[in-house]
Design an enzyme around this catalytic site. Structure first.
Site, PDB file in Angstrom:
ATOM      1  CG  HIS A   1      -1.657   1.269   1.443  1.00  0.00           C
ATOM      2  ND1 HIS A   1      -2.486   1.886   0.537  1.00  0.00           N
ATOM      3  CD2 HIS A   1      -1.586   2.105   2.509  1.00  0.00           C
ATOM      4  CE1 HIS A   1      -2.908   3.031   1.043  1.00  0.00           C
ATOM      5  NE2 HIS A   1      -2.368   3.196   2.240  1.00  0.00           N
TER       6      HIS A   1
ATOM      7  CG  HIS B   1       0.826   6.989   4.125  1.00  0.00           C
ATOM      8  ND1 HIS B   1       1.217   6.131   3.133  1.00  0.00           N
ATOM      9  CD2 HIS B   1      -0.452   6.670   4.431  1.00  0.00           C
ATOM     10  CE1 HIS B   1       0.206   5.329   2.832  1.00  0.00           C
ATOM     11  NE2 HIS B   1      -0.822   5.628   3.612  1.00  0.00           N
TER      12      HIS B   1
ATOM     13  CD  GLU C   1      -3.754   6.387  11.678  1.00  0.00           C
ATOM     14  OE1 GLU C   1      -3.470   6.534  10.485  1.00  0.00           O
ATOM     15  OE2 GLU C   1      -4.889   6.531  12.148  1.00  0.00           O
ATOM     16  CG  ASP C   2      -1.701   1.499  10.293  1.00  0.00           C
ATOM     17  OD1 ASP C   2      -2.462   2.055  11.098  1.00  0.00           O
ATOM     18  OD2 ASP C   2      -1.895   1.434   9.074  1.00  0.00           O
TER      19      ASP C   2
ATOM     20  CG  ASP D   1      -3.906   6.827   2.314  1.00  0.00           C
ATOM     21  OD1 ASP D   1      -3.516   5.642   2.241  1.00  0.00           O
ATOM     22  OD2 ASP D   1      -4.654   7.248   3.207  1.00  0.00           O
TER      23      ASP D   1
ATOM     24  CG  ASP E   1     -22.896  16.236 -25.422  1.00  0.00           C
ATOM     25  OD1 ASP E   1     -22.157  16.962 -26.113  1.00  0.00           O
ATOM     26  OD2 ASP E   1     -23.364  16.568 -24.320  1.00  0.00           O
TER      27      ASP E   1
HETATM   28 MN    MN Z   1      -2.698   4.626   3.979  1.00  0.00          MN
END
Ligand code: MN
Length: 746
Positions: free
Chosen positions: A66, A90, A94-95, A157, A277
């Protein structure tokens, strides 16, 4: 549309896939930014690989894929090595167990700063937003970031998460897609990132409205071959004419994006059968001059559709988009749109703000420039606003150029926009007037905070209320929004007036009793007559005037019943009889000087149940006919009085302690209970400690305690809470003293 990548068949395949992806990333960076430092990216990748090891995505792929894909998106929009490294990292804070300090130490402050920015945005729960909230969330995002690369990483992200959304359960798919459509796609649009916006929209469309998506998709598919054949014909015709006129230009054609087709169908109320169109031709030239030349050429081949010509070169869009647009009619009445722009305009249209990174060499310090860019981003937002709603534009212009707003959330995720430095009181009034009026406390991000707390961007605020609770004048010290301030003032005025009317009536009654005048003989018309003499409209105004001390009760009585009262001594003044009474009753004793906020003329006395002393927190309670009783805020009776909360008023101690004519300061009688050892000399030590402090003892009483404990009660004169606390502490320090308690009741 949606690119799905097959899951690796084995761990080895996973490793190969990662290595392949990383090489692709490096190749993209080398191609787009040859001067950038690849080692930073390599280190960031190694770090991310190590710390995300063992983690899997919902797809079952290694998690690090990711951040790697996010970095790839960033590289493709030509972001610098710093942004790409931050993209790789990134999710690390957090993880994983990685701390922001670690990132700063290893990768430098800039990378850490950007990663932090992304982490902070991730902390916000955007759940349950309504449509009109989306605008606020977008503004908040921009208000929160101090480096625009944070937003670009957030967009990358989201793009990768959208590309892999199929692996999540359906309910999450819909809410994430909705959020993407509401927040992120418009944000990309604002930043001029047409390509990013288009992909985000089409990816979301599929999940937000699967039925419409399928309808549009199949309709477009059914006409794709025919459309492509038609467009190839157009391309050939155009190329031929370009050659004739020696214009070098690239001709591209495409079938428009599904979501933009969908919007068009909705907007123009046309059916998918009018698919022509939905065809678009783009001519990319090397100069502005050529753009206009091609423009003329096209109109010499095909007839323009009236009202569809737009010159965004002379008048760029707020997000800096430039292009010439025209829609023309081919043989058989088939319409198609043509966009004409230079290479540079094309890059700006596709990449937006990211396009402005491409010329900057890597490694150089960017912080000052970043600030400018961010200002530029905000400017773009503002310009864009101008197009839609000029009034709103003006107010937001003010706000964003001087960041005067703070974006907060209800626990359910609703955005509440407040002025800078706003308090939970502002928040409460923003929710509802009643919530504001009955607000007793607040939680910010789950923690209890004082009501004067300044709210910050992203704070989740929860207000506690209590029926019958009422606004306090204190609130005006920290309420910032005009809404809250007006509501508080309105409430205070209303209720003060009610109180003044009541006090006015009581004063008049008292005066009437004193002079043995029966008020029963008077009718409302009599009062109105007196009121009009004072220039007032009605009886309540008159009573309020008396209550506020503007008119004396005696004079009023004299007007009602001329000659009933003794002639006033000296000229009539505006000092009310009530204020006289207060002076007479209290000031002469030299103590108990209390003021009622805004009305120092009201009759006030200390409640006997708690005997508050100077410096203690106090509240007033309007009694029936006896003026204002002042209680200690913690007096248990105050709680019981709450059932008539509208009789509660704010009171405070007069600023200066009153001194009598001899210069002695006012004191308050306080009862102290001392629990101490039952031994010889104890009482003497206690009294000595009290008098040593210069404190007067009014009385002393001893009671039998339990066993070896004695209980001694003192009534002492204290100046204020500070004096009392000092006294209590000095008693507590005595050996043999177990506890000292103040008794509220004397
Ligand atoms: Mn992420």
């Amino acid at each position: 549309m949606v690119t799905l990548r097959p899951a690796p068949a084995s761990p080895d395949a996973g490793k190969n896939l990662l290595a392949e992806k990383f090489q692709r990333l490096l190749a993209t960076v080398r191609a787009n930014r040859p001067q950038d430092d690849l080692s930073l990216i390599e280190r960031a990748y190694e770090f991310s690989l190590k710390h995300h090891s063992g983690q899997l995505r919902a797809s079952g792929e290694p998690y690090v894929l990711h951040p790697l894909e996010v970095a790839q998106v960033l590289a493709e929009i030509r972001m610098d090595a710093t942004a790409i490294a931050a993209g790789l990292l990134h999710d690390a804070v957090e993880d994983t167990s990685v701390t922001p300090q670690e990132i700063a130490t290893i990768f430098g402050e800039q990378v850490a700063h950007i990663v932090n920015g992304v982490t902070n945005i991730d902390k916000i729960q955007f759940a349950n937003r309504e449509d009109r909230q989306a605008e606020n969330v977008r503004k908040m995002l921009l208000a929160m970031v101090t480096d625009v690369r944070v937003v670009l990483i957030k967009l990358a992200d989201r793009l990768h998460n959208m590309r892999t959304l199929e692996h999540l359960p359906p309910d999450r798919q819909e809410s994430i897609a909705r959020e993407t459509l509401d927040i992120y796609a418009p944000l990309a649009h604002r930043l001029g990132m047409g390509k990013m916006r288009g992909e985000l929209e089409d990816l979301s469309f599929r999940y937000v409205d699967p039925f419409a998506y399928e309808q549009v998709r199949s309709a477009v598919e059914a006409r794709r071959q025919e459309g492509e054949k038609f467009l190839r014909g157009i391309e050939n015709a155009l190329q031929e004419r370009l050659k004739e006129h020696s214009i070098t230009a690239r001709v591209e054609w495409r079938i428009k994006r599904l979501y933009s087709i969908f919007l068009k169908l909705q907007h123009q109320r046309i059916t998918v059968d009018q698919v022509y169109d939905l065809l678009a031709v783009r001519v990319i030239t090397s100069s502005v001059q050529d753009c206009y030349a091609v423009f003329g050429l096209i109109h010499s081949i095909w007839r323009p559709v009236p009202g569809r010509i737009k010159d965004f070169i002379a008048m760029p869009r707020p997000n800096l988009y430039q292009s010439l647009h025209t829609t023309v009619m081919a043989d058989g009445g088939h319409q198609f749109e043509v966009q004409i722009r230079t290479d540079e305009m094309h890059r700006t249209a596709e990449e937006g703000i990211a396009a402005h990174w491409k010329y900057k060499a890597g490694g150089s310090p960017v912080s000052a420039k970043d600030e400018q860019r961010l200002a530029w981003v905000r400017q773009i937002v503002e310009w864009q606003r101008e197009m839609t709603d000029p009034n709103e534009f003006l107010s937001t212009l003010k706000i964003d150029l001087y960041p005067e707003e703070v974006y907060t959330f209800t626990p359910k995720g609703k955005v509440v926009v407040l002025p800078k430095d706003a308090s939970p009181i502002d928040f409460a009034y923003a929710i509802h007037t009643e919530v504001g009026n009955t607000c007793t406390g607040a939680k910010v991000n789950g923690r209890m905070v004082p009501l004067k707390t300044r709210l910050r961007n992203g704070d989740i605020v929860e207000v506690t209320t209590q029926n019958g609770h009422t606004p306090s004048r204190d609130w005006l010290n920290f309420a910032k929004s005009s809404r809250a301030r007006n509501k508080i003032k309105h409430w205070l005025n209303e209720h003060q007036r009610e109180r003044a009317i009541e006090i006015g009536r009581k004063l008049l009654e008292r005066e009437a009793r004193k002079y043995k005048v029966s008020l029963a003989q008077f009718h409302d018309t009599d009062y109105v007559k007196v009121a009009s003499e004072y220039g007032l409209g009605n009886t309540p105004d008159l009573m309020a005037g008396i209550g506020f001390g503007k008119y004396s009760a005696r004079q009023t009585l004299n007007k009602l019943a001329p000659g009933a009262t003794a002639p006033p001594v000296g000229p009539e003044t505006t000092i009310s009889s009530m204020s006289d009474a207060v002076k007479r009753v209290y000031f002469s004793k030299g103590a108990d000087s209390l003021t009622v906020e805004g009305h120092d003329e009201l009759l006030v006395y200390r409640a006997r149940c708690c005997n508050p002393i100077r410096g203690e927190e106090i509240v007033g309670y309007v009694t029936r006919g006896k003026g204002v009783a002042v209680h200690a805020r913690n007096c248990p009776n105050v709680q019981n009085l709450l059932y008539e909360a509208d009789r509660r008023i704010s009171v405070e101690w007069a600023r200066l302690p009153e001194a009598d004519s001899a210069g002695h300061r006012a004191t308050y009688a306080v009862k102290l209970t001392v629990f101490c050892d039952d031994r010889a000399g104890m009482l003497k030590e206690l009294t000595a400690a009290i008098s040593d402090d210069g404190t007067n003892i009014r009385g002393v009483d001893t009671k039998a305690g339990t066993g070896a404990e004695a209980i001694v009660e003192f009534i002492v004169d204290a100046f204020d809470v500070r004096h009392l606390n000092r006294l209590v502490n000095s008693l507590r320090r005595l050996s043999g003293v177990r506890d000292v308690q103040r008794q509220q009741k004397l």
